[in-house]
Design a protein around this motif. Sequence first.
Motif, PDB file in Angstrom:
ATOM      1  N   MET A   1       0.846  -1.187   0.000  1.00  0.00           N
ATOM      2  CA  MET A   1       0.000   0.000   0.000  1.00  0.00           C
ATOM      3  C   MET A   1       0.890   1.248   0.000  1.00  0.00           C
ATOM      4  O   MET A   1       1.293   1.732   1.042  1.00  0.00           O
ATOM      5  CB  MET A   1      -0.918   0.020   1.240  1.00  0.00           C
ATOM      6  N   THR A   2       1.267   1.724  -1.172  1.00  0.00           N
ATOM      7  CA  THR A   2       2.111   2.916  -1.249  1.00  0.00           C
ATOM      8  C   THR A   2       1.310   4.152  -0.864  1.00  0.00           C
ATOM      9  O   THR A   2       0.100   4.224  -1.049  1.00  0.00           O
ATOM     10  CB  THR A   2       2.688   3.083  -2.655  1.00  0.00           C
ATOM     11  N   PHE A   3       2.028   5.138  -0.341  1.00  0.00           N
ATOM     12  CA  PHE A   3       1.378   6.317   0.227  1.00  0.00           C
ATOM     13  C   PHE A   3       2.080   7.578  -0.260  1.00  0.00           C
ATOM     14  O   PHE A   3       3.307   7.703  -0.141  1.00  0.00           O
ATOM     15  CB  PHE A   3       1.424   6.238   1.755  1.00  0.00           C
ATOM     16  N   LEU A   4       1.293   8.515  -0.787  1.00  0.00           N
ATOM     17  CA  LEU A   4       1.809   9.796  -1.259  1.00  0.00           C
ATOM     18  C   LEU A   4       1.439  10.885  -0.262  1.00  0.00           C
ATOM     19  O   LEU A   4       0.270  11.079   0.054  1.00  0.00           O
ATOM     20  CB  LEU A   4       1.217  10.136  -2.629  1.00  0.00           C
ATOM     21  N   ALA A   5       2.448  11.573   0.261  1.00  0.00           N
ATOM     22  CA  ALA A   5       2.239  12.712   1.165  1.00  0.00           C
ATOM     23  C   ALA A   5       2.594  13.995   0.417  1.00  0.00           C
ATOM     24  O   ALA A   5       3.634  14.061  -0.239  1.00  0.00           O
ATOM     25  CB  ALA A   5       3.108  12.560   2.414  1.00  0.00           C
ATOM     26  N   ILE A   6       1.729  14.994   0.525  1.00  0.00           N
ATOM     27  CA  ILE A   6       1.943  16.261  -0.170  1.00  0.00           C
ATOM     28  C   ILE A   6       1.824  17.411   0.826  1.00  0.00           C
ATOM     29  O   ILE A   6       0.882  17.471   1.620  1.00  0.00           O
ATOM     30  CB  ILE A   6       0.926  16.455  -1.315  1.00  0.00           C
ATOM     31  N   ASP A   7       2.774  18.324   0.753  1.00  0.00           N
ATOM     32  CA  ASP A   7       2.792  19.522   1.597  1.00  0.00           C
ATOM     33  C   ASP A   7       2.865  20.737   0.673  1.00  0.00           C
ATOM     34  O   ASP A   7       3.885  20.956   0.013  1.00  0.00           O
ATOM     35  CB  ASP A   7       3.994  19.472   2.541  1.00  0.00           C
ATOM     36  N   ILE A   8       1.785  21.517   0.630  1.00  0.00           N
ATOM     37  CA  ILE A   8       1.729  22.687  -0.243  1.00  0.00           C
ATOM     38  C   ILE A   8       1.715  23.943   0.614  1.00  0.00           C
ATOM     39  O   ILE A   8       0.737  24.237   1.299  1.00  0.00           O
ATOM     40  CB  ILE A   8       0.496  22.667  -1.162  1.00  0.00           C
ATOM     41  N   GLY A   9       2.802  24.673   0.561  1.00  0.00           N
ATOM     42  CA  GLY A   9       2.906  25.925   1.292  1.00  0.00           C
ATOM     43  C   GLY A   9       2.567  27.109   0.421  1.00  0.00           C
ATOM     44  O   GLY A   9       1.918  26.978  -0.626  1.00  0.00           O
ATOM     45  N   ASN A  10       3.016  28.271   0.822  1.00  0.00           N
ATOM     46  CA  ASN A  10       2.733  29.485   0.059  1.00  0.00           C
ATOM     47  C   ASN A  10       3.650  29.658  -1.136  1.00  0.00           C
ATOM     48  O   ASN A  10       3.373  30.478  -2.016  1.00  0.00           O
ATOM     49  CB  ASN A  10       2.871  30.711   0.978  1.00  0.00           C
ATOM     50  N   THR A  11       4.733  28.894  -1.187  1.00  0.00           N
ATOM     51  CA  THR A  11       5.719  29.050  -2.254  1.00  0.00           C
ATOM     52  C   THR A  11       5.953  27.774  -3.042  1.00  0.00           C
ATOM     53  O   THR A  11       6.080  27.814  -4.263  1.00  0.00           O
ATOM     54  CB  THR A  11       7.066  29.513  -1.653  1.00  0.00           C
ATOM     55  N   ARG A  12       5.993  26.625  -2.341  1.00  0.00           N
ATOM     56  CA  ARG A  12       6.371  25.374  -2.998  1.00  0.00           C
ATOM     57  C   ARG A  12       5.427  24.233  -2.652  1.00  0.00           C
ATOM     58  O   ARG A  12       4.762  24.258  -1.616  1.00  0.00           O
ATOM     59  CB  ARG A  12       7.792  24.962  -2.602  1.00  0.00           C
ATOM     60  N   LEU A  13       5.391  23.242  -3.528  1.00  0.00           N
ATOM     61  CA  LEU A  13       4.751  21.954  -3.271  1.00  0.00           C
ATOM     62  C   LEU A  13       5.863  20.938  -3.061  1.00  0.00           C
ATOM     63  O   LEU A  13       6.739  20.776  -3.915  1.00  0.00           O
ATOM     64  CB  LEU A  13       3.868  21.552  -4.443  1.00  0.00           C
ATOM     65  N   LYS A  14       5.818  20.256  -1.921  1.00  0.00           N
ATOM     66  CA  LYS A  14       6.761  19.177  -1.654  1.00  0.00           C
ATOM     67  C   LYS A  14       5.985  17.865  -1.572  1.00  0.00           C
ATOM     68  O   LYS A  14       4.874  17.833  -1.042  1.00  0.00           O
ATOM     69  CB  LYS A  14       7.511  19.447  -0.342  1.00  0.00           C
ATOM     70  N   TRP A  15       6.559  16.793  -2.105  1.00  0.00           N
ATOM     71  CA  TRP A  15       5.882  15.502  -2.095  1.00  0.00           C
ATOM     72  C   TRP A  15       6.875  14.392  -1.758  1.00  0.00           C
ATOM     73  O   TRP A  15       8.070  14.507  -2.017  1.00  0.00           O
ATOM     74  CB  TRP A  15       5.200  15.222  -3.436  1.00  0.00           C
ATOM     75  N   SER A  16       6.335  13.342  -1.151  1.00  0.00           N
ATOM     76  CA  SER A  16       7.126  12.152  -0.848  1.00  0.00           C
ATOM     77  C   SER A  16       6.253  10.924  -1.049  1.00  0.00           C
ATOM     78  O   SER A  16       5.095  10.903  -0.615  1.00  0.00           O
ATOM     79  CB  SER A  16       7.642  12.185   0.599  1.00  0.00           C
ATOM     80  N   LEU A  17       6.812   9.911  -1.693  1.00  0.00           N
ATOM     81  CA  LEU A  17       6.129   8.635  -1.874  1.00  0.00           C
ATOM     82  C   LEU A  17       6.771   7.610  -0.953  1.00  0.00           C
ATOM     83  O   LEU A  17       7.991   7.401  -0.986  1.00  0.00           O
ATOM     84  CB  LEU A  17       6.233   8.163  -3.324  1.00  0.00           C
ATOM     85  N   TYR A  18       5.927   6.989  -0.124  1.00  0.00           N
ATOM     86  CA  TYR A  18       6.407   6.015   0.866  1.00  0.00           C
ATOM     87  C   TYR A  18       5.866   4.617   0.562  1.00  0.00           C
ATOM     88  O   TYR A  18       4.818   4.467  -0.078  1.00  0.00           O
ATOM     89  CB  TYR A  18       5.949   6.428   2.267  1.00  0.00           C
ATOM     90  N   ALA A  19       6.588   3.614   1.069  1.00  0.00           N
ATOM     91  CA  ALA A  19       6.174   2.228   0.854  1.00  0.00           C
ATOM     92  C   ALA A  19       4.868   1.916   1.564  1.00  0.00           C
ATOM     93  O   ALA A  19       4.060   1.108   1.082  1.00  0.00           O
ATOM     94  CB  ALA A  19       7.270   1.272   1.321  1.00  0.00           C
ATOM     95  N   GLU A  20       4.641   2.559   2.720  1.00  0.00           N
ATOM     96  CA  GLU A  20       3.435   2.330   3.514  1.00  0.00           C
ATOM     97  C   GLU A  20       3.035   3.632   4.207  1.00  0.00           C
ATOM     98  O   GLU A  20       3.876   4.507   4.419  1.00  0.00           O
ATOM     99  CB  GLU A  20       3.679   1.260   4.581  1.00  0.00           C
ATOM    100  N   PRO A  21       1.767   3.743   4.615  1.00  0.00           N
ATOM    101  CA  PRO A  21       1.343   4.921   5.376  1.00  0.00           C
ATOM    102  C   PRO A  21       1.587   4.755   6.868  1.00  0.00           C
ATOM    103  O   PRO A  21       0.660   4.583   7.661  1.00  0.00           O
ATOM    104  CB  PRO A  21      -0.161   5.008   5.051  1.00  0.00           C
ATOM    105  N   ARG A  22       2.843   4.803   7.274  1.00  0.00           N
ATOM    106  CA  ARG A  22       3.179   4.685   8.697  1.00  0.00           C
ATOM    107  C   ARG A  22       4.542   5.331   8.939  1.00  0.00           C
ATOM    108  O   ARG A  22       5.403   5.335   8.058  1.00  0.00           O
ATOM    109  CB  ARG A  22       3.201   3.225   9.151  1.00  0.00           C
ATOM    110  N   PRO A  23       4.754   5.855  10.135  1.00  0.00           N
ATOM    111  CA  PRO A  23       6.061   6.439  10.459  1.00  0.00           C
ATOM    112  C   PRO A  23       7.180   5.412  10.348  1.00  0.00           C
ATOM    113  O   PRO A  23       7.000   4.234  10.674  1.00  0.00           O
ATOM    114  CB  PRO A  23       5.889   6.895  11.912  1.00  0.00           C
ATOM    115  N   GLY A  24       8.336   5.847   9.867  1.00  0.00           N
ATOM    116  CA  GLY A  24       9.491   4.973   9.776  1.00  0.00           C
ATOM    117  C   GLY A  24       9.545   4.100   8.545  1.00  0.00           C
ATOM    118  O   GLY A  24      10.486   3.338   8.363  1.00  0.00           O
TER     119      GLY A  24
END
Length: 260
Positions: A1-24
């Motif tokens: 279950m891959t998980f995409l996290a997106i953080d959109i601020g006032n200037t940039r969009l940052k994204w990370s794709l993780y193997a699972e939706p869990r810390p670590g």
Amino acid sequence: MTFLAIDIGNTRLKWSLYAEPRPGTQLLAHGAEFLENIDKLAEGAWRNLAAPTRMLGCIVAGDAVKRRVHEQMEIWDVVPQWVVASAAEAGITNGYDHPTRLGADRWVAMIGARQRILRAGPARPMVVVMVGTAVTVEAIDTEGKFLGGLILPGHGIMLRALESGTAGLHVPTGEVKLFPTNTSDALTSGGTYAIAGAVERMVQHVRAHCHAEPACIMTGGAGWKMAPSMSVPFELVDNLIFDGLLEMAQRRYAADSALT
């Protein structure tokens, strides 16, 4: 279950794709784009990306930007989900007068910071600082209650405000000095010490309120600029919002599974 996290601020969009939706979990891919370039994501950085199974994002840039991101995500069969602050989630209780009006980035960062502290040892009060286009300084007690926070302009906004509001004052790049002797250094030093002073004052407030020394955690794209000028001990964390999104995703999806 891959998980995409997106953080959109006032200037940039940052994204990370993780193997699972869990810390670590394993980080599979990541990137960042300025907001003016996000319409190229589907044909650029996301073109050959493995399709995520789940997605959770944090946005402060507004609905128009969110719609543009949704258009780029049409290459995948994934339902976009976006964080809205609530009365309580993932170990943080929201003390805002109107909880849903709290910025999503502030909420997610506090959740990430709280879990970071708990993984390292016993619970303790916190001051969470985000240094970006704007600066936020949050106070959280030992039990995880968000007590309140400060919002002030970031370096760029401060300097542009001075330039536009002061006749003959132009804003070149200066250095942080103890005793600035030119206008460039005076401007840079003034903005930096204003932010550092706000953090120091909040640490004092939390220390007095909780009768304990708070942990100070700093994040944000401009956090490294503040590091040499801080007057209180702190930890600089690059991806605090992603830490928060992973924690929230794990709990949300576990709750969904329990219901089904």
